[in-house]
Design a protein around this motif. Structure first.
Motif, PDB file in Angstrom:
ATOM      1  N   GLU A 126       0.801  -1.212   0.000  1.00 30.30           N
ATOM      2  CA  GLU A 126       0.000   0.000   0.000  1.00 30.30           C
ATOM      3  C   GLU A 126       0.839   1.269   0.000  1.00 30.30           C
ATOM      4  O   GLU A 126       0.430   2.297  -0.537  1.00 30.30           O
ATOM      5  CB  GLU A 126      -0.937   0.017   1.208  1.00 30.30           C
ATOM      6  CG  GLU A 126      -1.985  -1.085   1.213  1.00 30.30           C
ATOM      7  CD  GLU A 126      -1.416  -2.428   1.679  1.00 30.30           C
ATOM      8  OE1 GLU A 126      -0.286  -2.429   2.225  1.00 30.30           O
ATOM      9  OE2 GLU A 126      -2.087  -3.452   1.481  1.00 30.30           O
ATOM     10  N   SER A 127       2.006   1.244   0.640  1.00 31.10           N
ATOM     11  CA  SER A 127       2.851   2.433   0.716  1.00 31.10           C
ATOM     12  C   SER A 127       4.305   1.979   0.803  1.00 31.10           C
ATOM     13  O   SER A 127       4.607   0.805   0.626  1.00 31.10           O
ATOM     14  CB  SER A 127       2.467   3.302   1.919  1.00 31.10           C
ATOM     15  OG  SER A 127       2.800   2.657   3.135  1.00 31.10           O
ATOM     16  N   PHE A 128       5.188   2.900   1.098  1.00 27.07           N
ATOM     17  CA  PHE A 128       6.609   2.566   1.175  1.00 27.07           C
ATOM     18  C   PHE A 128       6.912   1.906   2.532  1.00 27.07           C
ATOM     19  O   PHE A 128       6.369   2.305   3.568  1.00 27.07           O
ATOM     20  CB  PHE A 128       7.464   3.825   1.000  1.00 27.07           C
ATOM     21  CG  PHE A 128       7.158   4.922   1.994  1.00 27.07           C
ATOM     22  CD1 PHE A 128       7.935   5.081   3.132  1.00 27.07           C
ATOM     23  CD2 PHE A 128       6.087   5.782   1.795  1.00 27.07           C
ATOM     24  CE1 PHE A 128       7.657   6.071   4.055  1.00 27.07           C
ATOM     25  CE2 PHE A 128       5.794   6.780   2.715  1.00 27.07           C
ATOM     26  CZ  PHE A 128       6.579   6.923   3.848  1.00 27.07           C
ATOM     27  N   PRO A 129       7.782   0.890   2.587  1.00 24.87           N
ATOM     28  CA  PRO A 129       8.140   0.275   3.857  1.00 24.87           C
ATOM     29  C   PRO A 129       8.944   1.246   4.715  1.00 24.87           C
ATOM     30  O   PRO A 129       9.870   1.914   4.232  1.00 24.87           O
ATOM     31  CB  PRO A 129       9.002  -0.928   3.446  1.00 24.87           C
ATOM     32  CG  PRO A 129       8.752  -1.126   1.994  1.00 24.87           C
ATOM     33  CD  PRO A 129       8.422   0.219   1.446  1.00 24.87           C
ATOM     34  N   SER A 130       8.591   1.328   5.975  1.00 29.88           N
ATOM     35  CA  SER A 130       9.320   2.173   6.928  1.00 29.88           C
ATOM     36  C   SER A 130       9.380   1.463   8.273  1.00 29.88           C
ATOM     37  O   SER A 130       8.505   0.656   8.592  1.00 29.88           O
ATOM     38  CB  SER A 130       8.637   3.538   7.079  1.00 29.88           C
ATOM     39  OG  SER A 130       7.307   3.391   7.538  1.00 29.88           O
ATOM     40  N   ILE A 131      10.417   1.762   9.049  1.00 29.37           N
ATOM     41  CA  ILE A 131      10.589   1.104  10.347  1.00 29.37           C
ATOM     42  C   ILE A 131      11.001   2.129  11.390  1.00 29.37           C
ATOM     43  O   ILE A 131      11.533   3.203  11.072  1.00 29.37           O
ATOM     44  CB  ILE A 131      11.649  -0.025  10.287  1.00 29.37           C
ATOM     45  CG1 ILE A 131      13.035   0.545   9.943  1.00 29.37           C
ATOM     46  CG2 ILE A 131      11.230  -1.098   9.291  1.00 29.37           C
ATOM     47  CD1 ILE A 131      14.170  -0.458  10.110  1.00 29.37           C
ATOM     48  N   TYR A 132      10.743   1.768  12.645  1.00 32.61           N
ATOM     49  CA  TYR A 132      11.152   2.591  13.790  1.00 32.61           C
ATOM     50  C   TYR A 132      11.765   1.649  14.812  1.00 32.61           C
ATOM     51  O   TYR A 132      11.116   0.676  15.236  1.00 32.61           O
ATOM     52  CB  TYR A 132       9.939   3.307  14.373  1.00 32.61           C
ATOM     53  CG  TYR A 132      10.237   4.255  15.517  1.00 32.61           C
ATOM     54  CD1 TYR A 132      10.438   5.609  15.283  1.00 32.61           C
ATOM     55  CD2 TYR A 132      10.284   3.792  16.837  1.00 32.61           C
ATOM     56  CE1 TYR A 132      10.685   6.489  16.334  1.00 32.61           C
ATOM     57  CE2 TYR A 132      10.531   4.661  17.890  1.00 32.61           C
ATOM     58  CZ  TYR A 132      10.730   6.010  17.629  1.00 32.61           C
ATOM     59  OH  TYR A 132      10.978   6.873  18.666  1.00 32.61           O
ATOM     60  N   ILE A 133      12.998   1.884  15.200  1.00 26.27           N
ATOM     61  CA  ILE A 133      13.707   1.017  16.151  1.00 26.27           C
ATOM     62  C   ILE A 133      13.977   1.809  17.412  1.00 26.27           C
ATOM     63  O   ILE A 133      14.631   2.852  17.392  1.00 26.27           O
ATOM     64  CB  ILE A 133      15.034   0.493  15.555  1.00 26.27           C
ATOM     65  CG1 ILE A 133      14.782  -0.174  14.210  1.00 26.27           C
ATOM     66  CG2 ILE A 133      15.710  -0.465  16.523  1.00 26.27           C
ATOM     67  CD1 ILE A 133      16.045  -0.617  13.494  1.00 26.27           C
ATOM     68  N   LYS A 134      13.468   1.278  18.529  1.00 29.29           N
ATOM     69  CA  LYS A 134      13.571   1.970  19.806  1.00 29.29           C
ATOM     70  C   LYS A 134      14.452   1.166  20.745  1.00 29.29           C
ATOM     71  O   LYS A 134      14.199  -0.016  20.996  1.00 29.29           O
ATOM     72  CB  LYS A 134      12.180   2.157  20.414  1.00 29.29           C
ATOM     73  CG  LYS A 134      12.130   3.021  21.653  1.00 29.29           C
ATOM     74  CD  LYS A 134      10.683   3.236  22.079  1.00 29.29           C
ATOM     75  CE  LYS A 134      10.562   4.161  23.273  1.00 29.29           C
ATOM     76  NZ  LYS A 134       9.143   4.366  23.655  1.00 29.29           N
ATOM     77  N   GLY A 135      15.495   1.801  21.256  1.00 36.50           N
ATOM     78  CA  GLY A 135      16.396   1.141  22.178  1.00 36.50           C
ATOM     79  C   GLY A 135      17.460   2.106  22.659  1.00 36.50           C
ATOM     80  O   GLY A 135      17.618   3.204  22.112  1.00 36.50           O
ATOM     81  N   ASN A 136      18.210   1.705  23.681  1.00 36.56           N
ATOM     82  CA  ASN A 136      19.259   2.577  24.215  1.00 36.56           C
ATOM     83  C   ASN A 136      20.491   2.604  23.316  1.00 36.56           C
ATOM     84  O   ASN A 136      21.052   3.663  23.043  1.00 36.56           O
ATOM     85  CB  ASN A 136      19.662   2.123  25.623  1.00 36.56           C
ATOM     86  CG  ASN A 136      18.579   2.402  26.645  1.00 36.56           C
ATOM     87  OD1 ASN A 136      17.911   3.430  26.575  1.00 36.56           O
ATOM     88  ND2 ASN A 136      18.379   1.481  27.583  1.00 36.56           N
ATOM     89  N   ALA A 137      20.925   1.449  22.857  1.00 36.91           N
ATOM     90  CA  ALA A 137      22.117   1.373  22.022  1.00 36.91           C
ATOM     91  C   ALA A 137      21.768   1.118  20.560  1.00 36.91           C
ATOM     92  O   ALA A 137      22.476   1.558  19.658  1.00 36.91           O
ATOM     93  CB  ALA A 137      23.050   0.271  22.532  1.00 36.91           C
ATOM     94  N   VAL A 138      20.683   0.402  20.320  1.00 37.06           N
ATOM     95  CA  VAL A 138      20.244   0.103  18.960  1.00 37.06           C
ATOM     96  C   VAL A 138      18.975   0.914  18.687  1.00 37.06           C
ATOM     97  O   VAL A 138      17.959   0.724  19.368  1.00 37.06           O
ATOM     98  CB  VAL A 138      19.966  -1.405  18.786  1.00 37.06           C
ATOM     99  CG1 VAL A 138      19.445  -1.692  17.380  1.00 37.06           C
ATOM    100  CG2 VAL A 138      21.212  -2.221  19.085  1.00 37.06           C
ATOM    101  N   TYR A 139      19.050   1.798  17.734  1.00 33.98           N
ATOM    102  CA  TYR A 139      17.911   2.655  17.421  1.00 33.98           C
ATOM    103  C   TYR A 139      18.036   3.134  15.979  1.00 33.98           C
ATOM    104  O   TYR A 139      19.114   3.092  15.374  1.00 33.98           O
ATOM    105  CB  TYR A 139      17.839   3.849  18.383  1.00 33.98           C
ATOM    106  CG  TYR A 139      19.092   4.681  18.435  1.00 33.98           C
ATOM    107  CD1 TYR A 139      19.248   5.803  17.621  1.00 33.98           C
ATOM    108  CD2 TYR A 139      20.135   4.340  19.298  1.00 33.98           C
ATOM    109  CE1 TYR A 139      20.401   6.561  17.667  1.00 33.98           C
ATOM    110  CE2 TYR A 139      21.295   5.097  19.350  1.00 33.98           C
ATOM    111  CZ  TYR A 139      21.423   6.207  18.539  1.00 33.98           C
ATOM    112  OH  TYR A 139      22.581   6.959  18.578  1.00 33.98           O
ATOM    113  N   SER A 140      16.934   3.597  15.412  1.00 33.32           N
ATOM    114  CA  SER A 140      16.903   3.971  13.995  1.00 33.32           C
ATOM    115  C   SER A 140      17.221   5.448  13.801  1.00 33.32           C
ATOM    116  O   SER A 140      16.640   6.316  14.451  1.00 33.32           O
ATOM    117  CB  SER A 140      15.530   3.649  13.395  1.00 33.32           C
ATOM    118  OG  SER A 140      14.493   4.192  14.190  1.00 33.32           O
ATOM    119  N   ASP A 141      18.158   5.701  12.901  1.00 36.74           N
ATOM    120  CA  ASP A 141      18.491   7.050  12.479  1.00 36.74           C
ATOM    121  C   ASP A 141      19.125   6.964  11.098  1.00 36.74           C
ATOM    122  O   ASP A 141      19.123   5.914  10.455  1.00 36.74           O
ATOM    123  CB  ASP A 141      19.398   7.761  13.495  1.00 36.74           C
ATOM    124  CG  ASP A 141      20.736   7.051  13.695  1.00 36.74           C
ATOM    125  OD1 ASP A 141      21.066   6.146  12.890  1.00 36.74           O
ATOM    126  OD2 ASP A 141      21.448   7.392  14.641  1.00 36.74           O
TER     127      ASP A 141
END
Length: 638
Positions: A99-114
């Motif tokens: 339906e749309s473009f794949p996107s992700i959000y990663i939440k963590g202290n050392a591992v996170y999305s940017d």
């Protein structure tokens, strides 16, 4: 906790939202998707990053796509807490979405999305992930843009011809919300940019039957709303203005009340047309046009200085490789896309973005090189739109104005190549193409007897208009002697048809200002834009001809109310006043360095603030002395 972002394949966010934007036009009951190639986003991507973890840590991946998380050789579902480390850990996230473009959000202290994550589409080498400062919470959905909202009540409610006419204080992009007393029958709401449009039920662009559950009409351009066959005691109407909250950083006031009003209306016009992207107008077309965007970059620099909307607009316009058609189907708009990158970099430097977009600059120029005629000039193919302006140009063969834009593109390529670390040989080749084309333009198009550049040599008419001659001044394709001739023989020549669009007034007045004709520029701003105000404008129009009667002033393209009354390219007084009268010029955007060369002799007082990077420059002129101070740097992205 580190700041996390939703991430995606760079450019996909822009392509998806551009498709929604360019499919949003509605006209008299039918949808009108933009008539150029629609660029697709990727449906299947993989995000990858390696970590050296000093201790065990945990993280969670959020996504509306289907897929999984791979930590070394073990798979995990989205939404599950994942522990890993210590040591060297390889993480990849595989995501797909129809339906749309794949996107992700990663939440963590050392591992996170940017933006430090890499993403690939299984067809090309990995690239840095795309992201936006507007999407930093796991509860968000990047395919949905949440607009800011302000509620406006009517400033006037008038019973008219058996119905009720509602007027708002200015033009808005709003959802109308209608509340009715019990027993009120279904009705239709007619929305207009002008009073005349709202009352004309046959020709009005927007008319809606409110949602029976919410009482709301779809978001549209509205200043007036007319409901036939009702009484004002039975209905309450409010407008919920929806917008992207990009702060205005500039301020301008002077001893000239008309100029102050022109600045204010231009700023309001521009803000309405500055959403997820720069669009042309808020009623018609609501599309993303490259030529319109090019001028918006200059106004943005002096009003909001928001780099993000520039990037989103440039990415949306360019689309994916391979390039097979001109941007917006218009040859000159393809060239303005290249020049838009130059304008962006001269305002903000933005090395990261330039490195990202440079390969597409190269492939765009390669595409243009497939369309050269026997003289080496860029010529349109069958089906290409040669625009330049709404004017009677001699478009037989290769058009002079197009060659001037094309030459400036080669000079831009040389600049961009140096900035991204391209080989000196490649940059020299770009510069050589510029010099060669400049010489050919002089040979084929300069008419010494006329003291001007002709539109085309193919037809033999030797026809002269203002357009190519204006470009010759702006892009320094003419020498100083020729520039003076152009001013005398073309710009001061009433026999040469006048410019009637704010679009090309931007270029013409910029050229006159560059030639030091400040009194004429100021007079034109007051006459032309002041003329629109005199006709009742609360936002500035797509086109204005003072010789057209008030009864016909809203007509365009042979269409009653076809003219856009809120058009981005009409906001250029902001640029002209800031760049040429206040005289602020950014000389080194990376260092936030600037110079001020004022021409304020026509004002007794000017008090303004203009942005340069993170600085706010305060310029005060009291008729005798100019004072310049800088406010402390601030985080404009916070």
């Amino acid at each position: 906790m580190n700041k996390c972002y939703w991430i995606w394949y760079q450019g996909d966010f822009e392509l998806y939202h551009a498709m929604k934007q360019n499919f949003s036009r509605v006209e008299r009951g039918f949808g009108w998707p933009a008539f150029w190639k629609s660029e697709g986003f990727r449906n299947r991507v993989a995000f990858r990053k390696r970590y050296m973890l000093v201790e065990e840590t945990s993280f969670c991946v959020y996504s509306k796509a289907i897929g999984f998380v791979l930590v070394d050789d073990k798979k995990y579902p989205f939404g599950e807490k994942i522990s890993c480390g210590p040591g060297n850990v390889k993480i990849s996230v595989h995501a797909g979405c129809i339906e749309s473009f794949p996107s992700i959000y990663i939440k963590g202290n050392a591992v996170y999305s940017d933006s430090s994550w890499q993403v690939e589409d299984y067809a090309n080498p990995p690239v840095p992930a795309g992201y936006s400062r507007y999407f930093t919470d796991e509860k968000q959905e990047p395919s949905c843009w949440d607009y800011s909202e302000s509620v406006y009540l009517p400033v006037s409610v008038e019973e008219y011809d058996g119905g009720v006419l509602y007027e708002f204080e200015t033009e808005l992009t709003a959802v109308l919300e209608i509340a009715c007393k019990d027993g009120c029958r279904p009705f239709r709401v007619y929305c207009g940019e002008s009073r005349e449009e709202a009352l004309d039920q046959e020709h009005c662009y927007y008319s809606w039957i409110p949602n029976p559950r919410t009482g709301r009409c779809p978001r549209c351009a509205v200043r007036y709303a007319y409901i036939p066959d009702c009484h004002k005691a039975d209905i309450e109407v409010k407008a919920i203005h929806q917008y992207v909250d990009i702060p205005v950083r500039a301020r301008f006031s002077s001893s000239d009340e008309l100029i102050d009003r022109i600045w204010s209306v231009a700023a309001h016009t521009f803000r309405l047309c500055s959403g997820i992207f720069f669009i042309d107008g808020i009623k018609r077309d609501k599309w993303i046009w490259s030529g319109d965007a090019y001028q918006s970059f200059f106004v943005n620099q002096y009003l909001m200085a928001d780099e993000d909307i520039n990037r989103r607009t440039l990415l949306a316009l360019r689309g994916n490789d391979p390039m097979t058609t001109h941007i917006n189907t218009i040859l000159d708009y393809t060239l303005f896309w290249i020049l838009g990158i130059k304008a962006h970099c001269e305002a903000y430097s933005d090395q990261e973005f330039l490195h990202q977009i440079y390969p597409k600059m190269c492939t765009l120029m390669e595409f243009c090189e497939t369309q050269l005629d026997e003289n080496g000039f860029l010529a349109g193919r069958e089906g290409d739109w040669i625009y330049i302006d709404w004017a009677e140009l001699d478009k037989a063969g290769a058009l002079c104005a197009e060659q001037m834009l094309y030459a400036e593109c080669w000079r831009t390529m040389a600049m961009a190549g140096c900035m991204v670390g391209e080989t000196s040989k490649r940059c020299e080749a770009y510069q050589k193409r510029y010099e060669e084309l400049k010489k050919k333009i002089q040979t084929y198009y300069w008419d010494a007897d006329k003291g001007a550049y002709i539109d085309s040599f193919t037809s033999g008419k030797r026809h002269v208009t203002r357009h190519a001659n204006i470009f010759a001044i702006l892009f320094d394709l003419a020498d100083e002697r020729q520039k003076k001739q152009i001013v005398n023989q073309v710009l001061d020549n009433d026999a040469i048809p006048q410019i009637t669009t704010p679009y090309f007034k931007f270029f013409e007045l910029s050229a006159l200002a560059k030639m030091g004709r400040m009194e004429e520029v100021l007079s034109c701003i007051k006459d032309y834009w002041g003329g629109m105000l005199g006709r009742g404008a609360v936002t500035f129009w797509e086109e204005y001809d003072p010789n057209v009667s008030e009864e016909e002033q809203y007509d365009m393209y042979g269409d009653r109310f076809g003219k856009s009354l809120c058009h981005a390219w009409a906001a250029s007084p902001i640029y002209l006043l800031a760049r040429y009268f206040v005289g602020l010029e950014i000389t080194d955007p990376a260092k936030e360095e600037y110079e001020i060369h004022p021409h304020l002799e026509h004002f007794d007082r000017v008090d303004c603030i203009l942005p340069v990077g993170n600085k706010d420059i305060h310029i005060l002129w009291d008729g005798m002395e100019l004072k310049v101070t800088e406010d402390e740097k601030r985080d404009i992205l916070a």
